[in-house]
Design a protein around this motif. Sequence first.
Motif, PDB file in Angstrom:
ATOM      1  N   VAL A  48      66.999 -81.622  58.886  1.00 18.36           N
ATOM      2  CA  VAL A  48      66.951 -80.172  58.689  1.00 18.36           C
ATOM      3  C   VAL A  48      66.535 -79.836  57.261  1.00 18.36           C
ATOM      4  CG1 VAL A  48      68.361 -78.080  58.539  1.00 18.36           C
ATOM      5  CG2 VAL A  48      68.612 -79.617  60.492  1.00 18.36           C
ATOM      6  N   GLN A  49      67.071 -80.581  56.297  1.00 12.09           N
ATOM      7  CA  GLN A  49      66.822 -80.276  54.887  1.00 12.09           C
ATOM      8  C   GLN A  49      65.408 -80.612  54.439  1.00 12.09           C
ATOM      9  OE1 GLN A  49      68.953 -78.661  52.686  1.00 12.09           O
ATOM     10  NE2 GLN A  49      70.080 -78.322  54.589  1.00 12.09           N
ATOM     11  N   CYS A  50      64.883 -81.756  54.887  1.00  7.96           N
ATOM     12  CA  CYS A  50      63.583 -82.173  54.369  1.00  7.96           C
ATOM     13  C   CYS A  50      62.679 -82.827  55.402  1.00  7.96           C
ATOM     14  CB  CYS A  50      63.741 -83.089  53.155  1.00  7.96           C
ATOM     15  SG  CYS A  50      65.005 -84.335  53.302  1.00  7.96           S
ATOM     16  N   GLY A  51      63.049 -82.736  56.680  1.00  6.37           N
ATOM     17  CA  GLY A  51      62.165 -83.194  57.744  1.00  6.37           C
ATOM     18  C   GLY A  51      62.155 -84.679  57.999  1.00  6.37           C
ATOM     19  N   MET A  78      76.975 -82.796  52.531  1.00  9.90           N
ATOM     20  CA  MET A  78      76.508 -81.924  53.606  1.00  9.90           C
ATOM     21  C   MET A  78      77.130 -80.534  53.547  1.00  9.90           C
ATOM     22  SD  MET A  78      76.124 -84.461  56.922  1.00  9.90           S
ATOM     23  CE  MET A  78      77.829 -85.017  56.938  1.00  9.90           C
ATOM     24  N   SER A  79      78.132 -80.368  52.693  1.00 11.41           N
ATOM     25  CA  SER A  79      78.716 -79.044  52.499  1.00 11.41           C
ATOM     26  C   SER A  79      77.958 -78.353  51.366  1.00 11.41           C
ATOM     27  CB  SER A  79      80.196 -79.148  52.139  1.00 11.41           C
ATOM     28  OG  SER A  79      80.350 -79.587  50.801  1.00 11.41           O
ATOM     29  N   THR A 120      72.083 -82.382  45.809  1.00 13.04           N
ATOM     30  CA  THR A 120      70.757 -82.638  45.242  1.00 13.04           C
ATOM     31  C   THR A 120      70.545 -84.122  44.987  1.00 13.04           C
ATOM     32  OG1 THR A 120      70.717 -80.455  44.203  1.00 13.04           O
ATOM     33  CG2 THR A 120      69.219 -82.117  43.313  1.00 13.04           C
ATOM     34  N   ALA A 121      71.577 -84.785  44.451  1.00 13.13           N
ATOM     35  CA  ALA A 121      71.470 -86.214  44.139  1.00 13.13           C
ATOM     36  C   ALA A 121      71.286 -87.054  45.394  1.00 13.13           C
ATOM     37  CB  ALA A 121      72.713 -86.673  43.380  1.00 13.13           C
ATOM     38  N   VAL A 122      71.967 -86.681  46.470  1.00 11.85           N
ATOM     39  CA  VAL A 122      71.861 -87.417  47.735  1.00 11.85           C
ATOM     40  C   VAL A 122      70.468 -87.249  48.330  1.00 11.85           C
ATOM     41  CG1 VAL A 122      72.637 -87.411  50.146  1.00 11.85           C
ATOM     42  CG2 VAL A 122      74.313 -87.492  48.291  1.00 11.85           C
ATOM     43  N   ILE A 123      69.960 -86.027  48.375  1.00  8.68           N
ATOM     44  CA  ILE A 123      68.612 -85.801  48.897  1.00  8.68           C
ATOM     45  C   ILE A 123      67.579 -86.517  48.030  1.00  8.68           C
ATOM     46  CG2 ILE A 123      66.841 -84.039  49.290  1.00  8.68           C
ATOM     47  CD1 ILE A 123      69.078 -82.159  50.188  1.00  8.68           C
ATOM     48  N   ASP A 124      67.798 -86.474  46.728  1.00  6.32           N
ATOM     49  CA  ASP A 124      66.947 -87.183  45.776  1.00  6.32           C
ATOM     50  C   ASP A 124      66.871 -88.670  46.124  1.00  6.32           C
ATOM     51  OD1 ASP A 124      65.544 -85.972  43.699  1.00  6.32           O
ATOM     52  OD2 ASP A 124      66.768 -86.926  42.166  1.00  6.32           O
ATOM     53  N   ALA A 125      68.042 -89.267  46.312  1.00  7.41           N
ATOM     54  CA  ALA A 125      68.114 -90.704  46.587  1.00  7.41           C
ATOM     55  C   ALA A 125      67.448 -91.068  47.909  1.00  7.41           C
ATOM     56  CB  ALA A 125      69.571 -91.155  46.592  1.00  7.41           C
ATOM     57  N   MET A 126      67.600 -90.214  48.903  1.00  7.66           N
ATOM     58  CA  MET A 126      67.081 -90.524  50.230  1.00  7.66           C
ATOM     59  C   MET A 126      65.575 -90.254  50.363  1.00  7.66           C
ATOM     60  SD  MET A 126      69.535 -91.900  51.840  1.00  7.66           S
ATOM     61  CE  MET A 126      68.543 -92.123  53.309  1.00  7.66           C
ATOM     62  N   THR A 127      65.011 -89.490  49.466  1.00  9.34           N
ATOM     63  CA  THR A 127      63.590 -89.143  49.587  1.00  9.34           C
ATOM     64  C   THR A 127      62.723 -89.832  48.546  1.00  9.34           C
ATOM     65  OG1 THR A 127      63.956 -87.149  48.236  1.00  9.34           O
ATOM     66  CG2 THR A 127      64.017 -86.888  50.627  1.00  9.34           C
ATOM     67  N   THR A 128      63.303 -90.694  47.735  1.00 10.66           N
ATOM     68  CA  THR A 128      62.549 -91.410  46.716  1.00 10.66           C
ATOM     69  C   THR A 128      61.885 -92.636  47.325  1.00 10.66           C
ATOM     70  OG1 THR A 128      64.017 -90.675  44.931  1.00 10.66           O
ATOM     71  CG2 THR A 128      62.702 -92.646  44.529  1.00 10.66           C
ATOM     72  N   ASN A 129      60.559 -92.714  47.213  1.00  7.54           N
ATOM     73  CA  ASN A 129      59.815 -93.833  47.773  1.00  7.54           C
ATOM     74  C   ASN A 129      58.947 -94.485  46.705  1.00  7.54           C
ATOM     75  OD1 ASN A 129      60.483 -93.519  50.706  1.00  7.54           O
ATOM     76  ND2 ASN A 129      59.593 -91.517  50.326  1.00  7.54           N
ATOM     77  N   GLY A 150      50.677 -81.929  41.622  1.00 11.19           N
ATOM     78  CA  GLY A 150      51.530 -82.888  42.316  1.00 11.19           C
ATOM     79  C   GLY A 150      52.856 -82.230  42.662  1.00 11.19           C
ATOM     80  N   THR A 151      53.307 -82.416  43.891  1.00  6.56           N
ATOM     81  CA  THR A 151      54.597 -81.830  44.287  1.00  6.56           C
ATOM     82  C   THR A 151      55.489 -82.913  44.884  1.00  6.56           C
ATOM     83  OG1 THR A 151      53.895 -81.268  46.548  1.00  6.56           O
ATOM     84  CG2 THR A 151      53.498 -79.623  44.831  1.00  6.56           C
ATOM     85  N   ASP A 152      56.789 -82.708  44.727  1.00  6.48           N
ATOM     86  CA  ASP A 152      57.769 -83.610  45.331  1.00  6.48           C
ATOM     87  C   ASP A 152      59.086 -82.853  45.460  1.00  6.48           C
ATOM     88  OD1 ASP A 152      57.673 -86.818  45.812  1.00  6.48           O
ATOM     89  OD2 ASP A 152      59.723 -86.174  45.414  1.00  6.48           O
ATOM     90  N   ILE A 153      59.925 -83.336  46.356  1.00  6.07           N
ATOM     91  CA  ILE A 153      61.228 -82.716  46.564  1.00  6.07           C
ATOM     92  C   ILE A 153      62.274 -83.269  45.597  1.00  6.07           C
ATOM     93  CG2 ILE A 153      62.083 -84.369  48.291  1.00  6.07           C
ATOM     94  CD1 ILE A 153      63.193 -81.988  49.867  1.00  6.07           C
ATOM     95  N   SER A 154      61.954 -84.396  44.957  1.00  6.60           N
ATOM     96  CA  SER A 154      62.902 -85.072  44.070  1.00  6.60           C
ATOM     97  C   SER A 154      62.691 -84.668  42.620  1.00  6.60           C
ATOM     98  CB  SER A 154      62.753 -86.597  44.206  1.00  6.60           C
ATOM     99  OG  SER A 154      63.422 -87.257  43.151  1.00  6.60           O
ATOM    100  N   ASN A 155      63.693 -84.059  42.023  1.00  7.01           N
ATOM    101  CA  ASN A 155      63.606 -83.692  40.605  1.00  7.01           C
ATOM    102  C   ASN A 155      63.571 -84.915  39.706  1.00  7.01           C
ATOM    103  OD1 ASN A 155      63.511 -80.846  40.846  1.00  7.01           O
ATOM    104  ND2 ASN A 155      65.718 -80.768  41.199  1.00  7.01           N
TER     105      ASN A 155
END
Length: 276
Positions: free
Chosen positions: A18-21, A56-57, A65-74, A141-146
């Motif tokens: 839901v948050q980032c597809g 998730m809350s 933010t840190a969790v989404i960052d970690a999961m979307t870093t490639n 350049g765009t990314d979801i990870s700060n």
Amino acid sequence: MRALSDDIYKQFSDFLEVQCGIVLGANKQYLVKSRLIPLMTQFSIVKLSELIQQSMSYKNRELRTAVIDAMTTNETLWFRDKYPFELLAKKIYPELLQKKKSIKLWSAASSSGQEAYSIAMTSLEYQKQKAVLGMNVQIIGTDISNTMLAQCKNGIYDTLALSRGLSDERKRQFFTSVNDGSGKMQVKPEVKNLTSFRNYNLLDTYTGLGKFDIIFCRNVLIYFSSDVKSKILNQFASALNPDGYLILGASESLTGLTDKFDMIRCNPGIVYKLKS
């Protein structure tokens, strides 16, 4: 404790989609653990399940933010697969420059910046080799990870990152050494000046970014569901100028997802051109 129940994993998978597809799929608990366990110490949380539930809350924005960052870093590398950058210089730039002098490119999901900077270096090489006058290149350049965006903006890379796809000649031409004994190097201002970076979620509308002549979105769509892929690709079509190009990863295809592009077979590689 670092165990992760099927129920928590399912909740987190749904949350991430839901948050980032991103679609984790089944049995990727190991990936979640490897990415999130380091955050337990940082946020003083004893249980991995508790860290996930808190993320998730909406109470702890920093953790979320840190969790989404970690999961979307490639991971990425310089001049990945080579042919997209060769096509820029041999086909796409000459074609576009017959009609315009200003070319705008988008490196979507730019990770730590190697793709955007590879495009910039290709552009500078092309201008020099072809003695092109008045050519103006703008790369966003765009990314979801700060975290990744901070890396992009600094343009500083360690010896491991520099060894992945970057020739010694390009290091000499486009980088300067960081004088701290670390072996790190920083992209030169002439490369940086062609680029800018910003936080952007591919699930959002693209109207705020303007129109582009070329979009790179490589090795990103593989993480999304078919519905999300289709949505993103159709939005790319709307974000391209007439005769614009879309460049995907070598293993990615538009089949069954959108009818707004013509596939062009090159030697080597494939690119997609917006239908007239």
